[in-house]
Design a protein around this motif. Sequence first.
Motif, PDB file in Angstrom:
ATOM      1  N   GLU A 272     -23.769 -17.024  11.339  1.00 58.35           N
ATOM      2  CA  GLU A 272     -25.006 -16.348  10.965  1.00 58.35           C
ATOM      3  C   GLU A 272     -26.094 -17.350  10.581  1.00 58.35           C
ATOM      4  O   GLU A 272     -27.269 -17.187  10.937  1.00 58.35           O
ATOM      5  CB  GLU A 272     -24.756 -15.392   9.795  1.00 58.35           C
ATOM      6  CG  GLU A 272     -23.858 -14.211  10.129  1.00 58.35           C
ATOM      7  CD  GLU A 272     -22.367 -14.549  10.049  1.00 58.35           C
ATOM      8  OE1 GLU A 272     -22.048 -15.747   9.857  1.00 58.35           O
ATOM      9  OE2 GLU A 272     -21.554 -13.625  10.188  1.00 58.35           O
ATOM     10  N   ASP A 273     -25.705 -18.402   9.855  1.00 60.73           N
ATOM     11  CA  ASP A 273     -26.683 -19.394   9.410  1.00 60.73           C
ATOM     12  C   ASP A 273     -27.251 -20.192  10.586  1.00 60.73           C
ATOM     13  O   ASP A 273     -28.443 -20.486  10.635  1.00 60.73           O
ATOM     14  CB  ASP A 273     -26.048 -20.344   8.393  1.00 60.73           C
ATOM     15  CG  ASP A 273     -25.656 -19.624   7.111  1.00 60.73           C
ATOM     16  OD1 ASP A 273     -26.291 -18.604   6.788  1.00 60.73           O
ATOM     17  OD2 ASP A 273     -24.697 -20.068   6.445  1.00 60.73           O
TER      18      ASP A 273
ATOM     19  N   ARG B 215     -29.589 -17.922  12.719  1.00 59.28           N
ATOM     20  CA  ARG B 215     -30.878 -17.709  12.058  1.00 59.28           C
ATOM     21  C   ARG B 215     -31.742 -18.970  12.113  1.00 59.28           C
ATOM     22  O   ARG B 215     -32.945 -18.902  12.357  1.00 59.28           O
ATOM     23  CB  ARG B 215     -30.649 -17.290  10.605  1.00 59.28           C
ATOM     24  CG  ARG B 215     -31.940 -16.991   9.838  1.00 59.28           C
ATOM     25  CD  ARG B 215     -31.671 -16.420   8.464  1.00 59.28           C
ATOM     26  NE  ARG B 215     -30.855 -17.304   7.646  1.00 59.28           N
ATOM     27  CZ  ARG B 215     -29.579 -17.095   7.348  1.00 59.28           C
ATOM     28  NH1 ARG B 215     -28.966 -16.014   7.816  1.00 59.28           N
ATOM     29  NH2 ARG B 215     -28.907 -17.942   6.600  1.00 59.28           N
ATOM     30  N   SER B 216     -31.124 -20.124  11.905  1.00 63.73           N
ATOM     31  CA  SER B 216     -31.874 -21.383  11.868  1.00 63.73           C
ATOM     32  C   SER B 216     -32.488 -21.730  13.222  1.00 63.73           C
ATOM     33  O   SER B 216     -33.559 -22.339  13.284  1.00 63.73           O
ATOM     34  CB  SER B 216     -30.966 -22.522  11.408  1.00 63.73           C
ATOM     35  OG  SER B 216     -30.520 -22.311  10.085  1.00 63.73           O
TER      36      SER B 216
ATOM     37  N   GLY C   2     -33.126 -19.457  15.642  1.00 63.94           N
ATOM     38  CA  GLY C   2     -33.910 -18.363  16.196  1.00 63.94           C
ATOM     39  C   GLY C   2     -33.247 -17.641  17.342  1.00 63.94           C
ATOM     40  O   GLY C   2     -33.919 -17.226  18.298  1.00 63.94           O
TER      41      GLY C   2
ATOM     42  N   LEU D 297     -27.765 -12.994  16.498  1.00 64.69           N
ATOM     43  CA  LEU D 297     -26.385 -13.340  16.176  1.00 64.69           C
ATOM     44  C   LEU D 297     -25.424 -12.980  17.302  1.00 64.69           C
ATOM     45  O   LEU D 297     -24.531 -13.763  17.629  1.00 64.69           O
ATOM     46  CB  LEU D 297     -25.952 -12.634  14.888  1.00 64.69           C
ATOM     47  CG  LEU D 297     -24.519 -12.929  14.419  1.00 64.69           C
ATOM     48  CD1 LEU D 297     -24.305 -14.423  14.214  1.00 64.69           C
ATOM     49  CD2 LEU D 297     -24.230 -12.147  13.133  1.00 64.69           C
TER      50      LEU D 297
END
Length: 225
Positions: free
Chosen positions: A92-93, A96-97, A99, A102
Amino acid sequence: MHPPLPFNARAARTLREKLGMAPGHVAYGMRASYGMTHITPDHVAAWERGVALPTANELTALAGALWCSPSDLMGAPRTLREHRLARGLAAEDVARSIGVPLDAYHRMEETGRWTGDKRQSAALATVLSLPPRDFIAITGLEDELARLLTEAVSTRWQAHIRPIARLVSMERRDLQEPLRAMHQEYQTLLAATLSRAGGTIASGENGRRYIDDIVNHFWARLPDH
């Protein structure tokens, strides 16, 4: 189905012993702090003997119990998933980082095919601290690198510094000597074989062998990468 993680059994045992812990202590830490209720001392001992491998979640918990990074317990990471796990990051991290949705990121880890655009690729290299060689392998750009290197050694290498530097995210000045040397090596090889064989197919065979392995020739001249 993911390949087995590159687990370093000797490192796991060495780290445990340096902490003065028994396998039971490690198993307790994994159960108490990470919810790994199924872990017993036998699991830890089996991992250290190399007769069993921890799952991704077990590896993360083991690293926590041993007060180390997951990368300390792994061999050289090879895939996108392994690089993420080595950094101790959740999917998930990372998604998100960089772009990326998921589900799309999970799909890329599952298939081993990177489909991100240039901006997302650059962000991935930063988030996972990827060396150029690993970045090229993970993002599937080895064929493009091989094409550019082949043109560089076959024609004017100077004209290819910029696109190669852009592709591998390196400074152009750091590529000048490797490309010059590879160009000279390839041209010398062709000249020598042409001279010996009178211009027969032998020169083509030697040249093809060099070109077939050209990406490895390139990385070998960049030992820090």
